[in-house]
Scaffold this motif. Sequence first.
Motif, PDB file in Angstrom:
ATOM      1  N   MET A 117      17.995   2.784   4.518  1.00  0.00           N
ATOM      2  CA  MET A 117      17.742   1.378   4.277  1.00  0.00           C
ATOM      3  C   MET A 117      16.020   1.167   5.156  1.00  0.00           C
ATOM      4  O   MET A 117      16.003   1.596   6.154  1.00  0.00           O
ATOM      5  CB  MET A 117      18.435   0.260   5.016  1.00  0.00           C
ATOM      6  N   THR A 118      15.215   0.576   4.312  1.00  0.00           N
ATOM      7  CA  THR A 118      13.757   0.317   4.925  1.00  0.00           C
ATOM      8  C   THR A 118      14.035  -0.808   5.954  1.00  0.00           C
ATOM      9  O   THR A 118      14.484  -2.013   5.644  1.00  0.00           O
ATOM     10  CB  THR A 118      12.858   0.116   3.786  1.00  0.00           C
ATOM     11  N   ARG A 119      13.508  -0.902   7.116  1.00  0.00           N
ATOM     12  CA  ARG A 119      13.442  -1.755   7.944  1.00  0.00           C
ATOM     13  C   ARG A 119      12.180  -2.007   8.443  1.00  0.00           C
ATOM     14  O   ARG A 119      11.336  -1.009   8.781  1.00  0.00           O
ATOM     15  CB  ARG A 119      14.231  -1.482   9.251  1.00  0.00           C
ATOM     16  N   LEU A 120      11.518  -3.347   8.345  1.00  0.00           N
ATOM     17  CA  LEU A 120      10.100  -3.559   8.604  1.00  0.00           C
ATOM     18  C   LEU A 120      10.016  -4.467   9.899  1.00  0.00           C
ATOM     19  O   LEU A 120      10.892  -5.413  10.047  1.00  0.00           O
ATOM     20  CB  LEU A 120       9.474  -4.128   7.504  1.00  0.00           C
ATOM     21  N   SER A 121       9.150  -4.311  10.813  1.00  0.00           N
ATOM     22  CA  SER A 121       8.972  -5.187  11.957  1.00  0.00           C
ATOM     23  C   SER A 121       8.197  -6.251  11.597  1.00  0.00           C
ATOM     24  O   SER A 121       7.641  -6.147  10.493  1.00  0.00           O
ATOM     25  CB  SER A 121       8.477  -4.234  13.146  1.00  0.00           C
ATOM     26  N   ASN A 122       8.175  -7.206  12.438  1.00  0.00           N
ATOM     27  CA  ASN A 122       7.272  -8.439  12.277  1.00  0.00           C
ATOM     28  C   ASN A 122       5.924  -7.762  11.991  1.00  0.00           C
ATOM     29  O   ASN A 122       4.938  -8.708  11.378  1.00  0.00           O
ATOM     30  CB  ASN A 122       7.337  -9.493  13.042  1.00  0.00           C
ATOM     31  N   ARG A 123       5.357  -6.860  12.455  1.00  0.00           N
ATOM     32  CA  ARG A 123       3.934  -6.308  12.220  1.00  0.00           C
ATOM     33  C   ARG A 123       3.988  -5.414  11.192  1.00  0.00           C
ATOM     34  O   ARG A 123       2.794  -5.279  10.254  1.00  0.00           O
ATOM     35  CB  ARG A 123       3.646  -5.597  13.600  1.00  0.00           C
ATOM     36  N   GLN A 124       5.002  -4.599  10.774  1.00  0.00           N
ATOM     37  CA  GLN A 124       4.820  -3.642   9.475  1.00  0.00           C
ATOM     38  C   GLN A 124       5.074  -4.427   8.463  1.00  0.00           C
ATOM     39  O   GLN A 124       4.201  -4.159   7.475  1.00  0.00           O
ATOM     40  CB  GLN A 124       5.928  -2.787   9.546  1.00  0.00           C
ATOM     41  N   TYR A 125       5.639  -5.529   8.381  1.00  0.00           N
ATOM     42  CA  TYR A 125       5.743  -6.302   7.149  1.00  0.00           C
ATOM     43  C   TYR A 125       4.119  -6.511   6.536  1.00  0.00           C
ATOM     44  O   TYR A 125       3.900  -6.550   5.335  1.00  0.00           O
ATOM     45  CB  TYR A 125       6.999  -7.407   7.194  1.00  0.00           C
ATOM     46  N   PRO A 126       3.650  -7.386   7.564  1.00  0.00           N
ATOM     47  CA  PRO A 126       2.212  -7.849   6.727  1.00  0.00           C
ATOM     48  C   PRO A 126       1.524  -6.762   6.501  1.00  0.00           C
ATOM     49  O   PRO A 126       0.537  -6.886   5.456  1.00  0.00           O
ATOM     50  CB  PRO A 126       1.775  -8.989   7.816  1.00  0.00           C
ATOM     51  N   MET A 127       1.555  -5.787   7.358  1.00  0.00           N
ATOM     52  CA  MET A 127       0.572  -4.497   6.773  1.00  0.00           C
ATOM     53  C   MET A 127       0.848  -3.912   5.608  1.00  0.00           C
ATOM     54  O   MET A 127       0.126  -3.578   4.770  1.00  0.00           O
ATOM     55  CB  MET A 127       0.680  -3.589   8.089  1.00  0.00           C
ATOM     56  N   LEU A 128       2.251  -3.631   5.633  1.00  0.00           N
ATOM     57  CA  LEU A 128       2.649  -3.005   4.219  1.00  0.00           C
ATOM     58  C   LEU A 128       2.404  -4.019   2.962  1.00  0.00           C
ATOM     59  O   LEU A 128       2.006  -3.450   1.978  1.00  0.00           O
ATOM     60  CB  LEU A 128       4.038  -2.608   4.373  1.00  0.00           C
ATOM     61  N   GLN A 129       2.736  -5.387   3.244  1.00  0.00           N
ATOM     62  CA  GLN A 129       2.538  -6.131   2.226  1.00  0.00           C
ATOM     63  C   GLN A 129       1.039  -6.182   1.593  1.00  0.00           C
ATOM     64  O   GLN A 129       0.753  -6.153   0.558  1.00  0.00           O
ATOM     65  CB  GLN A 129       3.065  -7.483   2.375  1.00  0.00           C
ATOM     66  N   MET A 130       0.090  -6.165   2.486  1.00  0.00           N
ATOM     67  CA  MET A 130      -1.492  -6.161   2.100  1.00  0.00           C
ATOM     68  C   MET A 130      -1.556  -4.762   1.392  1.00  0.00           C
ATOM     69  O   MET A 130      -2.515  -5.002   0.128  1.00  0.00           O
ATOM     70  CB  MET A 130      -2.114  -6.000   3.376  1.00  0.00           C
ATOM     71  N   PHE A 131      -1.283  -3.737   1.496  1.00  0.00           N
ATOM     72  CA  PHE A 131      -1.286  -2.564   0.805  1.00  0.00           C
ATOM     73  C   PHE A 131      -0.711  -2.535  -0.610  1.00  0.00           C
ATOM     74  O   PHE A 131      -1.085  -2.471  -1.772  1.00  0.00           O
ATOM     75  CB  PHE A 131      -0.968  -1.227   1.406  1.00  0.00           C
ATOM     76  N   ALA A 132       0.789  -3.057  -0.531  1.00  0.00           N
ATOM     77  CA  ALA A 132       1.520  -2.903  -1.621  1.00  0.00           C
ATOM     78  C   ALA A 132       0.916  -4.147  -2.840  1.00  0.00           C
ATOM     79  O   ALA A 132       1.153  -3.922  -3.851  1.00  0.00           O
ATOM     80  CB  ALA A 132       2.916  -3.547  -1.327  1.00  0.00           C
ATOM     81  N   LYS A 133       0.299  -5.410  -2.474  1.00  0.00           N
ATOM     82  CA  LYS A 133      -0.198  -6.208  -3.318  1.00  0.00           C
ATOM     83  C   LYS A 133      -1.489  -5.977  -3.674  1.00  0.00           C
ATOM     84  O   LYS A 133      -2.204  -6.742  -4.623  1.00  0.00           O
ATOM     85  CB  LYS A 133       0.064  -7.541  -2.741  1.00  0.00           C
ATOM     86  N   ALA A 134      -2.172  -5.243  -3.060  1.00  0.00           N
ATOM     87  CA  ALA A 134      -3.541  -4.753  -3.536  1.00  0.00           C
ATOM     88  C   ALA A 134      -3.660  -3.917  -4.935  1.00  0.00           C
ATOM     89  O   ALA A 134      -2.574  -3.469  -5.369  1.00  0.00           O
ATOM     90  CB  ALA A 134      -4.261  -3.955  -2.493  1.00  0.00           C
ATOM     91  N   ALA A 135      -4.732  -3.937  -5.412  1.00  0.00           N
ATOM     92  CA  ALA A 135      -4.692  -3.095  -6.564  1.00  0.00           C
ATOM     93  C   ALA A 135      -4.434  -1.460  -6.145  1.00  0.00           C
ATOM     94  O   ALA A 135      -4.811  -1.256  -5.133  1.00  0.00           O
ATOM     95  CB  ALA A 135      -6.144  -3.279  -7.156  1.00  0.00           C
ATOM     96  N   PRO A 136      -3.739  -0.741  -7.235  1.00  0.00           N
ATOM     97  CA  PRO A 136      -3.331   0.579  -6.906  1.00  0.00           C
ATOM     98  C   PRO A 136      -4.718   1.426  -6.612  1.00  0.00           C
ATOM     99  O   PRO A 136      -4.346   2.381  -5.611  1.00  0.00           O
ATOM    100  CB  PRO A 136      -2.760   0.992  -8.230  1.00  0.00           C
ATOM    101  N   SER A 137      -5.709   1.131  -6.744  1.00  0.00           N
ATOM    102  CA  SER A 137      -7.020   1.969  -6.431  1.00  0.00           C
ATOM    103  C   SER A 137      -7.583   1.399  -5.286  1.00  0.00           C
ATOM    104  O   SER A 137      -8.540   2.237  -4.750  1.00  0.00           O
ATOM    105  CB  SER A 137      -7.990   1.892  -7.595  1.00  0.00           C
ATOM    106  N   TRP A 138      -7.090   0.511  -4.526  1.00  0.00           N
ATOM    107  CA  TRP A 138      -7.452  -0.022  -3.187  1.00  0.00           C
ATOM    108  C   TRP A 138      -7.549   0.736  -2.284  1.00  0.00           C
ATOM    109  O   TRP A 138      -6.479   1.394  -2.051  1.00  0.00           O
ATOM    110  CB  TRP A 138      -6.947  -1.518  -3.073  1.00  0.00           C
ATOM    111  N   HIS A 139      -8.545   0.915  -1.384  1.00  0.00           N
ATOM    112  CA  HIS A 139      -8.637   1.743  -0.214  1.00  0.00           C
ATOM    113  C   HIS A 139      -9.213   1.093   0.930  1.00  0.00           C
ATOM    114  O   HIS A 139      -9.931   0.227   0.903  1.00  0.00           O
ATOM    115  CB  HIS A 139      -9.377   3.009  -0.246  1.00  0.00           C
ATOM    116  N   MET A 140      -8.449   1.301   2.054  1.00  0.00           N
ATOM    117  CA  MET A 140      -9.008   0.370   3.420  1.00  0.00           C
ATOM    118  C   MET A 140      -9.593   1.394   4.285  1.00  0.00           C
ATOM    119  O   MET A 140      -9.330   2.451   4.327  1.00  0.00           O
ATOM    120  CB  MET A 140      -7.738   0.124   4.322  1.00  0.00           C
ATOM    121  N   THR A 141     -10.897   0.818   4.342  1.00  0.00           N
ATOM    122  CA  THR A 141     -11.881   1.870   5.219  1.00  0.00           C
ATOM    123  C   THR A 141     -11.262   1.775   6.729  1.00  0.00           C
ATOM    124  O   THR A 141     -10.837   1.153   7.053  1.00  0.00           O
ATOM    125  CB  THR A 141     -13.280   1.149   5.206  1.00  0.00           C
ATOM    126  N   ILE A 142     -11.992   2.811   7.457  1.00  0.00           N
ATOM    127  CA  ILE A 142     -11.712   3.219   8.841  1.00  0.00           C
ATOM    128  C   ILE A 142     -12.011   1.817   9.562  1.00  0.00           C
ATOM    129  O   ILE A 142     -11.244   1.227  10.611  1.00  0.00           O
ATOM    130  CB  ILE A 142     -12.362   4.347   9.386  1.00  0.00           C
TER     131      ILE A 142
END
Length: 100
Positions: free
Chosen positions: A1-26
């Motif tokens: 089961m995937t467990r997300l912390s209160n910090r992981q959730y918004p970070m993963l959400q940001m990536f998941a809701k972005a366009a599939p081709s989206w990349h986050m720069t350093i």
Amino acid sequence: MTRLSNRQYPMLQMFAKAAPSWHMTIEQAQKFDQRPFRSMLIQEWVRYRPGKGFYLTEKGYDAWEEFKGTKILRHDPRAPLTAYFDMRAYGLDHKSRGAA
């Protein structure tokens, strides 16, 4: 089961809701708390693509879908509540289910 912390959730959400081709720069990644970011790298939910940045992997998408789709309903709702809830402490007996 995937467990997300209160910090992981918004970070993963940001990536998941972005366009599939989206990349986050350093530079963008440096603005965020590094604990969830590190965790996502270790779990291989995020990887780095030279010249583009960080992106969500298939494992990352799977984790997001599993988290969103986790069912919380019981198979038998008539079964007793958790043993950590002492009905006697509230003046209830086993016949008082649902009564408030």
